[in-house]
Write an enzyme that holds these catalytic residues in place. Structure first.
Site, PDB file in Angstrom:
ATOM      1  N   GLU A 112     -28.216   8.091   7.631  1.00  0.00           N
ATOM      2  CA  GLU A 112     -29.001   7.616   6.893  1.00  0.00           C
ATOM      3  C   GLU A 112     -29.806   8.650   7.361  1.00  0.00           C
ATOM      4  O   GLU A 112     -29.515   9.462   8.367  1.00  0.00           O
ATOM      5  CB  GLU A 112     -30.152   6.373   7.364  1.00  0.00           C
ATOM      6  CG  GLU A 112     -29.110   5.061   7.143  1.00  0.00           C
ATOM      7  CD  GLU A 112     -29.485   4.270   7.939  1.00  0.00           C
ATOM      8  OE1 GLU A 112     -30.564   4.446   8.167  1.00  0.00           O
ATOM      9  OE2 GLU A 112     -28.611   3.420   7.803  1.00  0.00           O
ATOM     10  N   TYR A 235     -35.071   0.400   7.290  1.00  0.00           N
ATOM     11  CA  TYR A 235     -33.301   0.725   7.695  1.00  0.00           C
ATOM     12  C   TYR A 235     -32.977  -0.106   8.042  1.00  0.00           C
ATOM     13  O   TYR A 235     -31.304  -0.050   9.137  1.00  0.00           O
ATOM     14  CB  TYR A 235     -33.757   2.110   8.075  1.00  0.00           C
ATOM     15  CG  TYR A 235     -34.046   1.966   9.326  1.00  0.00           C
ATOM     16  CD1 TYR A 235     -34.144   1.616  10.502  1.00  0.00           C
ATOM     17  CD2 TYR A 235     -35.421   3.409   8.918  1.00  0.00           C
ATOM     18  CE1 TYR A 235     -35.406   1.748  11.385  1.00  0.00           C
ATOM     19  CE2 TYR A 235     -36.024   3.284   9.963  1.00  0.00           C
ATOM     20  CZ  TYR A 235     -36.363   2.866  11.268  1.00  0.00           C
ATOM     21  OH  TYR A 235     -37.284   3.166  12.124  1.00  0.00           O
ATOM     22  N   LYS A 322     -31.225  15.603  16.052  1.00  0.00           N
ATOM     23  CA  LYS A 322     -31.684  17.010  15.528  1.00  0.00           C
ATOM     24  C   LYS A 322     -31.748  17.459  15.082  1.00  0.00           C
ATOM     25  O   LYS A 322     -30.817  18.719  16.134  1.00  0.00           O
ATOM     26  CB  LYS A 322     -32.607  16.271  16.751  1.00  0.00           C
ATOM     27  CG  LYS A 322     -32.952  14.580  17.172  1.00  0.00           C
ATOM     28  CD  LYS A 322     -34.672  14.518  17.390  1.00  0.00           C
ATOM     29  CE  LYS A 322     -35.073  13.033  17.205  1.00  0.00           C
ATOM     30  NZ  LYS A 322     -36.039  13.452  18.693  1.00  0.00           N
ATOM     31  N   CYS A 416     -55.165  54.252  17.554  1.00  0.00           N
ATOM     32  CA  CYS A 416     -55.750  53.472  16.413  1.00  0.00           C
ATOM     33  C   CYS A 416     -54.301  53.776  15.153  1.00  0.00           C
ATOM     34  O   CYS A 416     -54.323  55.082  14.728  1.00  0.00           O
ATOM     35  CB  CYS A 416     -57.293  53.338  15.946  1.00  0.00           C
ATOM     36  SG  CYS A 416     -57.231  52.353  14.753  1.00  0.00           S
ATOM     37  N   CYS A 419     -56.803  55.317  12.223  1.00  0.00           N
ATOM     38  CA  CYS A 419     -57.919  56.855  12.250  1.00  0.00           C
ATOM     39  C   CYS A 419     -57.611  57.345  13.347  1.00  0.00           C
ATOM     40  O   CYS A 419     -58.086  58.165  13.815  1.00  0.00           O
ATOM     41  CB  CYS A 419     -59.823  55.835  12.277  1.00  0.00           C
ATOM     42  SG  CYS A 419     -59.906  55.163  13.781  1.00  0.00           S
ATOM     43  N   CYS A 434     -59.764  49.868  19.222  1.00  0.00           N
ATOM     44  CA  CYS A 434     -60.457  50.477  18.140  1.00  0.00           C
ATOM     45  C   CYS A 434     -61.823  50.814  18.447  1.00  0.00           C
ATOM     46  O   CYS A 434     -62.713  50.193  18.070  1.00  0.00           O
ATOM     47  CB  CYS A 434     -59.655  50.615  16.980  1.00  0.00           C
ATOM     48  SG  CYS A 434     -60.756  52.395  16.354  1.00  0.00           S
ATOM     49  N   CYS A 440     -63.912  53.519  11.351  1.00  0.00           N
ATOM     50  CA  CYS A 440     -62.890  53.322  11.573  1.00  0.00           C
ATOM     51  C   CYS A 440     -62.439  52.464   9.996  1.00  0.00           C
ATOM     52  O   CYS A 440     -62.827  51.337  10.363  1.00  0.00           O
ATOM     53  CB  CYS A 440     -61.784  52.332  12.173  1.00  0.00           C
ATOM     54  SG  CYS A 440     -60.431  51.876  11.739  1.00  0.00           S
TER      55      CYS A 440
HETATM   56  S1  IVH Z   1     -32.220   2.638  13.078  1.00  0.00           S
HETATM   57  C1  IVH Z   1     -31.501   0.386  16.840  1.00  0.00           C
HETATM   58  N1  IVH Z   1     -32.358   4.457  11.008  1.00  0.00           N
HETATM   59  O1  IVH Z   1     -36.012   6.667  15.198  1.00  0.00           O
HETATM   60  C2  IVH Z   1     -31.683   0.824  15.734  1.00  0.00           C
HETATM   61  N2  IVH Z   1     -33.940   4.459  12.925  1.00  0.00           N
HETATM   62  O2  IVH Z   1     -35.574   7.728  17.846  1.00  0.00           O
HETATM   63  C3  IVH Z   1     -33.377   1.468  16.100  1.00  0.00           C
HETATM   64  N3  IVH Z   1     -35.964   6.176  12.649  1.00  0.00           N
HETATM   65  O3  IVH Z   1     -37.189   4.073  16.506  1.00  0.00           O
HETATM   66  C4  IVH Z   1     -33.319   2.008  14.603  1.00  0.00           C
HETATM   67  N4  IVH Z   1     -35.626   6.651  10.547  1.00  0.00           N
HETATM   68  O4  IVH Z   1     -38.385   4.905  15.080  1.00  0.00           O
HETATM   69  C5  IVH Z   1     -33.219   4.029  12.720  1.00  0.00           C
HETATM   70  N5  IVH Z   1     -32.946   6.330   9.156  1.00  0.00           N
HETATM   71  C6  IVH Z   1     -33.510   5.495  10.511  1.00  0.00           C
HETATM   72  C7  IVH Z   1     -34.145   5.784  10.845  1.00  0.00           C
HETATM   73  C8  IVH Z   1     -34.670   5.285  12.640  1.00  0.00           C
HETATM   74  C9  IVH Z   1     -36.155   7.059  11.212  1.00  0.00           C
HETATM   75  C10 IVH Z   1     -37.343   5.966  13.824  1.00  0.00           C
HETATM   76  C11 IVH Z   1     -37.388   4.978  14.363  1.00  0.00           C
HETATM   77  C12 IVH Z   1     -36.324   4.894  15.652  1.00  0.00           C
HETATM   78  C13 IVH Z   1     -36.361   6.048  15.995  1.00  0.00           C
HETATM   79  C14 IVH Z   1     -35.597   6.404  17.548  1.00  0.00           C
END
Ligand code: IVH
Length: 691
Positions: A112, A235, A322, A416, A419, A434, A440
């Protein structure tokens, strides 16, 4: 010498706590997530190797953040955990292998988007939204139900469906990029109207959509929240017994009940498929209407999730991936030097154009000579450029392995570039200048641009491009020449505008000529203190100009004053005095002033200076900071009318700090630490009321 381990641990804990505070409480992080995670990892390693030194309040022992005060505090039924982070394919493989050690049957993952917003837990009772709680410290959060009710994508009543009598669903509240831009522009305009200068405005604006979403959700008045549209993606459904066997099916269920779920969520049958998903999202992530800071990978089968369970901080069945700040390797073609209005020289790296996060980067600022030395740049180097958020690209490192054996290090220019004057660098300063102020070209153009600026002569109709054009056409050499311009000089005048490579031609038509001349004419009414500021004397900003105008009354008195007399004026330091004397000792400047006088500009303070209303603030120095019910200029004037002196920085000798809304937390902390008396606008007005 290296620090003893225990001291290193204490220092890291302190530092991480401060970053947590900046992130969760102030919503103003000062380092990237990546840097934070690196430091946290370092601390974890040190602690693991030295368990006796682990502090009870170490960030490794808790989830982070702390609830804010104003809202009702609610304990989470299920702790709001964070996720472990991965940054590369090896980390992902390790995650996959860890899982497979516990789970013998096939494992599928759901990938996700990791929304860059704020976590929220929503409780529904008989299909009705009954409570919305922020993450807080993971155990206790803020009850922000009323604010959440303003979010249109969060249903207050679920569609008919087979949902449990009560359940919690978690997700992320966020702000779309376009909304963020629009609101920030609006805030900038409001701050400008209140008299804040550009620097202060930049400082006060929200740095990214996440911070603005966070600030919004924590506002006390839901009506205000409604004016700053938020959105939410859900989510995870929390129930004591699972409703469906897999997470993906639970997401679909949530969608059927009326929740907004991520359309990019995808089931992946192997970690290799997860890697492909990550690559795919990286290629489209800049086109999303909201920001993400990575990907979340979750084990799909709920039974497997249960089997894997949790560590103290994270689920073992989910992890985030990340994306690194966009970085690219490119060839450094050369270093050019830009010359500012004051003669300050800024080195700029000229790069082989390279695509970075959706835009082509051709240049990066190198700030000053020390930065070139720090990076150790050599001719023909290959360099890494990075772009974080809206910030201009910067060079982060040199790929030294690509460098030839006899590469020449860059030597900062000694003359410069515009100039040819030999540059100077004052002791203790990082910047080269300068010194050829009166010949200039970029300095001359820069001075004229400053002169016409909004806070100076405010000449409507003229902008930087027209000024450049008029200068190049030989019509103006300095700002006094503006007052000799005739309609016949301007009508039909055409000149080039735009940057090298994308130049266009512009020709002045009747309407713009009229505007320019009317703007120049109107500037003759601008009061002396602003004319003085407009002259562009080094170190004479708005406040100093105001002081000088008030103290000396006219330009002759200032021009004749020696450094001693000048620095006798409150808050005019020796350095400023030196610059003023220098300015008025240049015959060129005196001649320009004569020209301006002949043109009819005001070089004398108006006789009806603000009258003293009382002596209640006599001998007191006052700093106003933040926003108030009246404009800051009006408040400052009031202070002067009661004998007070306005100052611009916190110091021990400061008598009073008038704190408005949105004042900078650093200023407030510094004033508190120094024991300065802090009062509100109302308290000040109360003080000044006559008896
Ligand atoms: S699942 C136990 N799904 O990321 C499951 N978190 O670093 C925990 N977050 O606190 C969260 N998108 O604020 C989940 N698709 C996603 C997410 C998500 C953003 C954030 C959320 C969580 C943090 C964790």
């Amino acid at each position: 010498m290296t620090q003893p381990i225990q001291e290193q641990i204490v220092a890291l804990v302190q530092e991480l706590k401060q970053h947590n505070y900046n992130y969760y409480v102030l919503s103003k992080p000062s380092i990237s997530d990546f840097e934070f995670d690196q430091k946290l990892k370092q601390l974890e390693q040190l602690e693991q190797a030295n368990p006796t030194f682990v502090l009870a309040d170490s960030p490794t022992q808790r989830v982070g953040g702390s609830p804010t005060k104003q809202f009702k505090q609610v304990a989470h039924k299920y702790p709001m955990l964070s996720l472990g982070n991965t940054y590369n394919e090896t980390d992902l493989d390790e995650f996959d292998q860890r899982i497979k050690k516990t789970i013998e049957s096939t494992v599928n993952y759901v990938c996700e988007l990791k929304f860059d917003g704020l976590a929220i837990g929503l409780t529904y009772t008989n299909g009705k939204l009954t409570q919305a709680v922020t993450r807080g410290d993971g155990t206790v959060g803020d009850d922000v139900t009323e604010n959440v009710k303003t979010i249109l994508s969060i249903p207050q009543q679920l569609k008919a469906g087979n949902y449990p009598a009560t359940f919690e669903i978690r997700g992320e509240v966020l702000m779309h990029k376009a909304t963020f831009q629009k609101l920030n522009q609006k805030f900038a305009k409001e701050l400008e109207a209140k008299g804040f200068d550009e620097e202060e405005i930049k400082d006060q604006l929200y740095k990214n959509p996440r911070n603005l979403a966070s600030g919004t959700l924590k506002m006390q008045d839901p009506k205000e929240v409604a004016k700053r549209p938020l959105d939410a993606f859900l989510y995870y459904i929390y129930t004591d017994t699972p409703l469906k066997p897999t997470h993906f099916e639970q997401l679909q269920l949530a969608a059927e009940w009326g929740f907004q779920v991520d359309k990019h969520a995808k089931v992946c049958n192997s970690i290799e498929e997860v890697k492909q998903y990550i690559q795919y999202i990286e290629s489209i992530k800049d086109e999303l209407s909201f920001e993400i800071d990575g990907i979340v990978i979750k084990v799909n089968a709920i039974a497997q999730q249960e089997e894997l369970g949790f560590t103290a901080k994270n689920p073992r069945w989910a992890i985030s991936y990340k994306y690194k700040a966009a970085s690219a390797l490119t060839h450094l073609k050369g270093i050019s030097y830009q010359v500012g209005r004051t003669g300050a020289i800024t080195p700029v790296a000229e790069l082989e154009p390279v695509l970075l996060a959706g835009t082509t980067v051709k240049r990066a600022s190198l700030y000053n000579a020390d930065e070139i030395t720090r990076l150790g740049l050599c001719e023909n180097d290959w360099v890494f450029v990075e772009k974080g958020g809206e910030i201009i690209p910067k060079i982060t490192a040199v790929a030294t392995e690509k460098r030839g054996l006899f590469a020449n290090p860059y030597v900062f220019t000694v003359t410069c570039p515009e100039c040819n004057a030999p540059l100077i660098r004052r002791e203790g300063e990082a910047v080269h200048y300068c010194p050829n102020e009166s010949n200039c070209p970029p300095q001359l153009i820069g001075k004229i641009e400053h002169f016409i600026g909004r806070k100076a002569m405010n000449i409507d109709g003229l902008g930087a491009e027209t000024i450049g054009g008029l200068y190049r056409k030989g019509l103006i050499q300095n700002y006094a020449d503006l007052y000799s311009l005739q309609a016949s000089d301007l009508l039909g005048l055409s000149f080039e505008i735009g940057e090298e490579g994308s130049k266009k031609s512009r020709s002045l038509q009747e309407k713009s000529v009229q505007n320019i001349l009317a703007g120049i004419e109107a500037s003759k009414q601008i009061p002396f203190e602003r004319v003085l500021f407009a002259l562009g004397i080094r170190m004479v900003g708005e406040t100093v100009a105001k002081k000088l105008a008030k103290h000396f009354g006219n330009i002759e008195n200032i021009a004749q004053a020696d450094a001693n007399t000048l620095s006798g004026v409150f808050e005019i330091g020796e350095k400023i005095a030196e610059q003023i004397v220098r300015y008025f000792s240049d015959p060129n400047n005196l001649q320009i002033i004569e020209q301006l006088k002949t043109a009819g500009l005001l070089f004398e303070s108006s006789a009806n200076q603000a009258q003293l209303l009382s002596n209640k603030l006599a001998g007191k120095t006052v700093l106003v900071s933040g926003t108030f019910s009246m404009s800051r200029d009006a408040l400052k004037q009031l202070i002067e009318q009661h004998g007070g002196r306005n100052v611009s920085a916190v110091s021990k000798s400061l008598s009073l700090l008038v704190a408005g809304d949105k004042m900078g937390p650093e200023k407030l902390a510094k004033a508190t630490q120094m024991g300065v008396k802090i009062i509100t606008e109302n308290e000040l007005l109360e003080m000044l009321k006559s008896v």
